[in-house]
Design a protein around this motif. Structure first.
Motif, PDB file in Angstrom:
ATOM      1  N   SER A 292       0.866  -1.174   0.000  1.00 35.26           N
ATOM      2  CA  SER A 292       0.000   0.000   0.000  1.00 35.26           C
ATOM      3  C   SER A 292       0.903   1.224   0.000  1.00 35.26           C
ATOM      4  N   LEU A 293       0.560   2.213  -0.810  1.00 33.53           N
ATOM      5  CA  LEU A 293       1.407   3.418  -0.861  1.00 33.53           C
ATOM      6  C   LEU A 293       0.498   4.636  -1.030  1.00 33.53           C
ATOM      7  N   ASP A 294       0.470   5.471   0.000  1.00 35.13           N
ATOM      8  CA  ASP A 294      -0.341   6.690  -0.062  1.00 35.13           C
ATOM      9  C   ASP A 294       0.575   7.903   0.059  1.00 35.13           C
ATOM     10  N   VAL A 295       0.197   8.972  -0.616  1.00 34.41           N
ATOM     11  CA  VAL A 295       0.907  10.241  -0.479  1.00 34.41           C
ATOM     12  C   VAL A 295      -0.060  11.222   0.172  1.00 34.41           C
ATOM     13  N   LEU A 296       0.387  11.863   1.263  1.00 33.54           N
ATOM     14  CA  LEU A 296      -0.512  12.749   2.012  1.00 33.54           C
ATOM     15  C   LEU A 296      -0.427  14.200   1.529  1.00 33.54           C
TER      16      LEU A 296
ATOM     17  N   ASP B 141      -4.346  16.741  -6.198  1.00 35.43           N
ATOM     18  CA  ASP B 141      -5.795  17.011  -6.054  1.00 35.43           C
ATOM     19  C   ASP B 141      -6.649  15.805  -6.427  1.00 35.43           C
ATOM     20  N   SER B 142      -6.132  14.957  -7.326  1.00 33.75           N
ATOM     21  CA  SER B 142      -7.004  13.893  -7.840  1.00 33.75           C
ATOM     22  C   SER B 142      -6.640  12.503  -7.287  1.00 33.75           C
ATOM     23  N   ILE B 143      -5.914  12.475  -6.150  1.00 32.88           N
ATOM     24  CA  ILE B 143      -5.481  11.181  -5.594  1.00 32.88           C
ATOM     25  C   ILE B 143      -6.674  10.400  -5.028  1.00 32.88           C
TER      26      ILE B 143
END
Ligand code: CDM
Ligand code: ATP
Length: 289
Positions: A14-18, A187-189
């Motif tokens: 899992s990889l999220d950018v805040l 903005d579109s994550i």
């Protein structure tokens, strides 16, 4: 004296950018695990007070650009070591692939030289030093399975996922991590469920893990390199239970539990992709020794 050190690859489940930080890096939250695909490093004494890298691979620099060289140089300077070393790297991890090959070589150099030079440093100290080389190096110092935050260098260890096979397929392109982060539109994550992934791993629920995989960098790399989307589709078609791009790509991984299914996916992909591997997750922390 010679010392052999193993440098295993990682995948991001899992990889999220805040958000983007003021230092130019991105604040991430990701679940990483070590896999059984590893480079091998041999450390041996140099008769001069110098660092020499032998890379055996035309895509890997054998000078101060090599991350293993940088790791040795940093340790040498910081602890005023008056000895040289020859670092011979046998690559098995594909280069510029999203599998942290260079970072793992740097981490293995830190672990290996800590022993070779008798420095007596803790893994925590080595991980701190590793962070100066690259964001993935701290995780690679420990291996295992972890939640990584900050720019990737803050490591919280978690349990290993249940045993399963990982099929990896790398298209014949290399991807620049910096380019992928630069092209990410914040903005579109669509944020992946990182907490859900952590919970699924804690419960050892393979199906839940499969339903929670996600990587916000995937759309960026798919836009830049449509062949990655093609490999994803094929991997799904051949029967992988979960399919995701690792890190900034372009390597795509598939998860399966049954060996017969692994064989089907592996053989199917081999038909049109040169670099295909079937390996195990090495998610336990002591697995890199
Ligand atoms: C994509 C991942 O591999 C996922 O594990 C990592 O986030 C990248 O780790 P890495 O390759 O060790 O990255 P670094 O060598 O530290 O940084 C390469 C470039 O990627 C970008 N970068 C990297 C990490 C991060 N959290 N934010 C970023 O924006 C920066 O432009 C940086 O100049
Ligand atoms: N020991 C090394 N092994 C591989 N590449 C290295 C090494 N040292 C420096 N490099 C350089 O780093 C670049 C990126 O290689 P690497 O294989 O580490 O990428 P990656 O797997 O995408 O990394 P990450 O997943 O951490 O972003 C290569 O193009 C190469 O020029």
């Amino acid at each position: 004296m010679k010392l052999l050190v193993k440098a295993p690859a990682k995948i991001n489940l899992s990889l999220d950018v805040l958000h983007k930080r003021t230092d130019g890096y991105h604040e991430v939250r990701m679940v990483m695990t070590t896999i059984d695909l590893a480079d091998r490093l041999e450390l041996s004494e140099h008769n001069r007070d110098e660092i020499k890298v032998i890379s055996h691979n035309r895509f890997v620099p054998d000078d101060s650009r090599n991350l293993a060289y940088q790791a040795a140089s940093l340790l040498k300077r910081r602890y005023d070591v008056k000895k040289g070393v020859i670092i011979s790297i046998t690559k098995s991890i594909p280069v510029a692939a999203g599998l942290a090959g260079g970072s793992s070589d740097a981490a293995a150099t830190l672990r290996g030289l800590n022993k070779f030079w008798g420095l007596g440093l803790s893994l925590d100290t080595l991980a701190e030093i590793g962070a100066e080389i690259g964001s993935d190096v701290s995780f690679c110092v420990y291996g295992g399975t972890a939640v990584a935050t900050g720019r990737g260098e803050k490591i919280q260890h978690i349990e290993a996922p249940p045993h399963c096979w990982v099929i990896l397929a790398k298209p014949t392109i290399g991807v620049s991590t910096a380019d992928v982060y630069r092209n990410l539109s914040l903005d579109s994550i669509k944020h992946p469920d990182v907490d859900g992934m952590i919970e699924a791993i804690r419960n050892k629920e393979f199906e839940d893990i499969c339903s929670k995989v996600g990587n916000v960098l995937e759309d960026v790399t798919l836009q830049l390199y449509p062949e990655v989307a093609h490999i994803k589709e094929q991997m799904k078609k051949f029967g992988a239970d979960a399919v995701l791009m690792s890190g900034s790509g372009p390597t795509v991984f598939g998860l399966v539990q049954r060996e017969s299914r692994m064989q089907r996916v592996y053989n199917g992909l081999r038909g049109f992709c040169d670099q295909v591997y079937a390996v195990r997750i090495l998610g336990e922390r002591n697995s890199i020794e």
